[in-house]
Motif scaffolding. Structure first.
Motif, mmCIF file in Angstrom:
data_model
loop_
_atom_site.group_PDB
_atom_site.id
_atom_site.type_symbol
_atom_site.label_atom_id
_atom_site.label_comp_id
_atom_site.label_asym_id
_atom_site.label_seq_id
_atom_site.Cartn_x
_atom_site.Cartn_y
_atom_site.Cartn_z
ATOM 1 N N THR A 1 0.794 -1.229 0.000
ATOM 2 C CA THR A 1 0.000 0.000 0.000
ATOM 3 C C THR A 1 0.825 1.277 0.000
ATOM 4 O OG1 THR A 1 -0.104 0.128 2.403
ATOM 5 C CG2 THR A 1 -1.853 -1.127 1.294
ATOM 6 N N GLY A 2 2.064 1.176 0.362
ATOM 7 C CA GLY A 2 2.862 2.384 0.516
ATOM 8 C C GLY A 2 2.573 3.033 1.864
ATOM 9 N N PRO A 3 3.206 4.148 2.124
ATOM 10 C CA PRO A 3 3.096 4.751 3.454
ATOM 11 C C PRO A 3 1.847 5.592 3.686
ATOM 12 C CG PRO A 3 4.610 6.017 2.118
ATOM 13 C CD PRO A 3 4.213 4.805 1.301
ATOM 14 N N ALA A 4 1.135 6.005 2.653
ATOM 15 C CA ALA A 4 0.035 6.964 2.809
ATOM 16 C C ALA A 4 -1.056 6.503 3.780
ATOM 17 C CB ALA A 4 -0.559 7.321 1.462
ATOM 18 N N PRO A 5 -1.586 5.292 3.672
ATOM 19 C CA PRO A 5 -2.644 4.905 4.618
ATOM 20 C C PRO A 5 -2.154 4.853 6.066
ATOM 21 C CG PRO A 5 -2.542 3.349 2.791
ATOM 22 C CD PRO A 5 -1.375 4.270 2.666
ATOM 23 N N VAL A 6 -0.918 4.438 6.251
ATOM 24 C CA VAL A 6 -0.356 4.365 7.601
ATOM 25 C C VAL A 6 -0.134 5.777 8.154
ATOM 26 C CG1 VAL A 6 1.604 3.560 8.968
ATOM 27 C CG2 VAL A 6 0.636 2.101 7.177
ATOM 28 N N LEU A 7 0.291 6.680 7.300
ATOM 29 C CA LEU A 7 0.442 8.067 7.730
ATOM 30 C C LEU A 7 -0.919 8.676 8.086
ATOM 31 C CD1 LEU A 7 3.181 9.331 5.253
ATOM 32 C CD2 LEU A 7 3.431 8.823 7.687
ATOM 33 N N ALA A 8 -1.968 8.278 7.365
ATOM 34 C CA ALA A 8 -3.315 8.744 7.701
ATOM 35 C C ALA A 8 -3.714 8.256 9.088
ATOM 36 C CB ALA A 8 -4.314 8.273 6.654
#
Length: 142
Positions: free
Chosen positions: A108-115
């Motif tokens: 998924t990449g980092p974006a959902p985790v950063l959210a």
């Protein structure tokens, strides 16, 4: 015969008000963040579903209000303790996000985790602002 006194419940409505207010405000922002992720075309994790986001935000707000009240009641210097405790709680709340990021980074990449991390920050910032207003901290006289 000695009379026993029950613990004061006078603070209970204020704790409930603080928890409820923090829960509603933080949930509104957190659902906005969760909905922004797919709107931006980013991959979505199950942890970003609005119902789950609201449930976890409510739990965090309630637990936070209870913890804040305990510190207010039991600490000789609650302001100092909360100044140290709140950043520690925030840092610990990022541990699952980091673990999830490691587990899903390739998919998924980092974006959902950063959210998710942004939601943790939002919840604590909103909660502390509400608690400070509804459950003000005063140090005990020495």
């Amino acid at each position: 015969m000695t009379a026993t006194t029950a613990p004061s419940t006078a603070a209970t409505p204020r704790v409930l008000l603080a928890a409820g207010t923090a829960a509603v405000l933080a949930s509104a922002v957190n659902v906005g963040i969760a909905l922004a992720v797919p709107a931006l075309g980013l991959p979505v994790l199950p942890q970003l579903m609005p119902a789950g986001v609201v449930a976890f935000t409510v739990v965090a707000a309630v637990v936070g209000a209870i913890g804040w009240q305990l510190v207010r009641r039991r600490s000789a210097d609650p302001r100092r303790l909360l100044t140290r405790l709140v950043p520690i709680v925030l840092a610990v709340s990022f541990v699952p996000d980091v673990a999830l990021g490691v587990a899903t980074a390739t998919g998924t990449g980092p974006a959902p985790v950063l959210a998710l991390a942004l939601m943790h920050l939002t919840t604590i910032v909103v909660a502390v602002a509400v608690y400070a207003r509804v459950l003000p901290v005063r140090n005990r006289a020495a």
